[in-house]
Design a protein around this motif. Structure first.
Motif, PDB file in Angstrom:
ATOM      1  N   HIS A  59       0.922  -1.480   0.212  1.00  0.00           N
ATOM      2  CA  HIS A  59       0.176   0.123  -0.281  1.00  0.00           C
ATOM      3  C   HIS A  59       1.340   1.840   0.083  1.00  0.00           C
ATOM      4  N   HIS A  61       1.439   5.315  -2.393  1.00  0.00           N
ATOM      5  CA  HIS A  61       0.983   6.160  -3.353  1.00  0.00           C
ATOM      6  C   HIS A  61       2.370   6.876  -3.961  1.00  0.00           C
ATOM      7  N   LYS A 171      -8.871  -0.678  -7.508  1.00  0.00           N
ATOM      8  CA  LYS A 171      -8.536  -0.279  -5.927  1.00  0.00           C
ATOM      9  C   LYS A 171     -10.396   1.243  -5.707  1.00  0.00           C
ATOM     10  N   HIS A 234      -6.592  -1.409   5.674  1.00  0.00           N
ATOM     11  CA  HIS A 234      -6.818  -0.849   6.581  1.00  0.00           C
ATOM     12  C   HIS A 234      -8.160  -1.394   7.751  1.00  0.00           C
ATOM     13  N   ASP A 303       0.576   2.581   3.372  1.00  0.00           N
ATOM     14  CA  ASP A 303       0.394   4.077   2.739  1.00  0.00           C
ATOM     15  C   ASP A 303       1.356   4.730   2.633  1.00  0.00           C
ATOM     16  N   SER A 306       0.919   8.726   2.192  1.00  0.00           N
ATOM     17  CA  SER A 306      -0.297  10.131   2.591  1.00  0.00           C
ATOM     18  C   SER A 306       0.646  10.892   3.803  1.00  0.00           C
TER      19      SER A 306
END
Ligand SMILES: [Zn+2]
Length: 391
Positions: A59, A61, A171, A234, A303, A306
């Protein structure tokens, strides 16, 4: 390449004894018991160290920079700058031993473009399994990189569009988020409707692509499970019956444990987001505990990119997960063998076995005894080439 005299973590467990590992071009050709022969000139002396598969972050970005408000930052930049930022962030991964990443949302599908550049050999970087843009309802979570769809037919079109562009995963945003908008977005809000979710799963599976969901609140997770989702991101409000269902139906779980804990501690987090993060935190541990109890496939995702989470952040996730009740061995499997399963790439990545891609890490000490040894990598091999050499 011949690596002599190493312990091997095969993606699920530490194997008994010492081994020689041979690679040919970009694949592992053989894993055989070490016969006592010392390393010759041109061979790599493992010296009794530990060889494990390159790590997988499920995960990330890559277009976001992990500063306070990455979503706002990208809106103030040109498309070209965003693409270059994606490249710059991607180049940080191999040094950290992360040889595969799954990008779950980038504007203009930048992660898919950069992934293709790496596959073509234009750049040396991790394998990127990207969703490109995510699929959301109009006004849904993460509009910065979401295709808004309303109704099953728009959802169908969005799936087909992403598959055509070369996505490795679809996603969706099934609930609101912790960051997201200050007003009008709550983690308990369900977003895409049943008919939309069902259409997305059905079409993605017809195109042989898995679907994963941003899903925090209970009803949103339940809606995803009923519609045939492959993975939950999550998942703080996973309940006991859901964990049971997930284990029975092969639905995986990527908790992204570190970032929520970090958001509650970081003074840079805006008050509204810190408050939301604190509320979900106590449930997060419970979700991981239930997943472990029922045998759900758990994978690691940071993540990264983020808010307040710069690239790379997988090591932080591995270390944070030790507080969730998982053992070090389970955490390493989550970052290698299990992650490969979640990518639908079992046997190709996340394992030290003949036929797999030669994505390998060499460390001096046993990572199962202490995960922080992964902060001092002796060697990183990615796609059969030495990417870092600290011998
Ligand atoms: Zn995310």
């Amino acid at each position: 390449m011949r690596i002599r005299k190493v312990h091997v973590f095969d993606g699920q467990k530490l194997c008994e004894g010492l081994f020689d590992v041979v690679t040919e071009q970009n694949r592992i050709a053989a894993v055989t018991p070490w016969d006592g022969t010392p390393a010759a000139q041109g061979e790599i002396d493992g010296n009794g160290g530990y060889l494990l598969p390159g790590l997988i972050d499920l995960h990330v970005h890559l277009t976001w920079d992990g500063l306070v408000d990455p979503a706002m930052d990208i809106w103030h930049r040109s498309k070209e700058e965003n693409l270059l930022e994606t490249v710059a962030n991607t180049l940080k991964y191999l040094q950290a031993g992360v040889t595969s990443v799954r990008d779950l949302g980038s504007p203009d599908d930048d992660c898919i473009h950069v992934g293709q550049a790496i596959r073509r050999g234009w750049l040396a970087g991790p394998r990127i399994f990207g969703s490109g843009q995510s699929i959301i309802m109009t006004g849904g979570h993460d509009p910065f990189h979401g295709i808004p769809v309303d109704g099953p037919w728009e959802a169908l079109k969005a799936v087909r569009t992403q598959v055509m562009k070369g996505c490795a995963v679809i996603k969706v945003s099934a609930t609101g988020g912790v960051y997201g908008r200050e007003e009008g977005e709550a983690v308990d809000d369900t977003e895409l409707r049943k008919e939309e979710l069902e259409m997305i799963m059905d079409e993605a599976h017809r195109r042989h692509v898995p679907v994963t969901a941003h899903a925090i609140g209970e009803q949103g997770i339940r809606a995803c499970l009923e519609a045939g989702i492959d993975c939950i991101e999550h998942g703080q409000y996973i309940q006991e019956d859901m964990a049971q269902f997930m284990a029975q139906h092969g639905v995986a779980f990527v908790p992204t444990f570190y970032i929520y804990k970090h958001l509650t501690e970081d003074p840079n987090t805006p008050e509204y987001a810190r408050e939301k993060a604190s509320r979900v935190l106590e449930h997060h541990k419970n979700a991981v505990r239930l997943a472990k109890q029922y045998g759900v496939t758990i994978g690691t995702g940071s993540d990264a990119g983020s808010p307040n989470t710069p690239h790379p952040a997988l090591q932080e996730e591995l270390e944070a997960l030790t507080e969730s009740g998982l053992t070090n061995s389970e955490i390493l499997a989550a970052a290698t063998g299990n992650a490969a399963k979640i990518l639908w790439q079992e046997g190709k990545v996340g394992t030290v076995a003949p036929g797999a891609f030669a994505d390998l890490l060499l460390v001096d000490a046993d990572p199962i005894a202490d995960l922080t040894v992964l902060r001092k990598l002796r060697m990183v091999i990615a796609n059969g080439e030495i990417a870092a050499d600290n011998r």
